[in-house]
Design an enzyme around this catalytic site. Structure first.
Site: not given
Ligand code: ADP
Length: 159
Positions: A16, A40, A89, A125
């Site tokens: 990030h 979440k 990614r 993450s």
């Protein structure tokens, strides 16, 4: 140009941070938007994430961090951001991003994709949470400021 870099950032990691640095170098101002998802369960509170991202962006001079709820495109407009920034990614990221990018484009907001730096490409993450929960070192995954906040959390959590 003012851009919005939206995400969960739970927690922020070196991938990030790399994206923030590179995006901030391309625009006048970069807003890092921390999406609030009450459904979440999160490792860090939204306030913790905003504070960490604001601190990480401070040295760059043109980065701010703000929490938001609801549609990213709507938030971008309230922030007067004319473009979104997202990271890629791998091909799976592109697949996942494609539909949302089309919807956002149809709503007047284009997305600029930055390809992940090869050194950070594996970072997510989720990986940080797995490694932290396993009691392994996070030194190569997150910046020191994030390490200081997440280390006691993982120490409290069993296994
Ligand atoms: P989201 O839940 O919105 O995908 P994330 O916090 O996982 O939020 O990611 C936010 C953005 O950062 C996404 O565009 C994601 O592709 C990008 N990103 C995540 N990890 C990396 C990385 N290692 N390198 C570059 N970009 C990344």
């Amino acid at each position: 140009m003012k851009a919005l870099y939206p995400g969960s950032f739970d927690p922020p990691h070196l991938g990030h941070l790399d994206l923030i640095r590179r995006a901030a170098a391309q625009v006048d101002h970069l807003v890092v938007g921390v999406a609030l998802n009450p459904d979440k369960q999160s490792l860090l509170s939204v306030d913790q994430r905003v504070a960490l991202l604001a601190a990480l962006g401070r040295e760059l001079g043109n980065v701010s961090a703000v929490a938001y709820q609801g549609a990213t495109v709507t938030f971008a407009k309230t922030q007067k951001c004319t473009v979104l920034v997202r990271g890629l990614r791998n091909a799976a990221d592109l697949d996942a991003e494609f539909g949302m990018a089309q919807v956002n484009r149809a709503n007047g907001l284009d997305t600029l994709f930055l390809v992940a730096d090869a050194a950070q490409q594996h970072l997510s993450s989720r990986l940080v949470k797995l490694v932290g929960a396993a009691g392994l070192s996070l030194d190569a995954l997150v910046p020191p400021a994030v390490l200081a906040v997440v280390t006691p959390i993982f120490a409290r959590k069993p296994g």
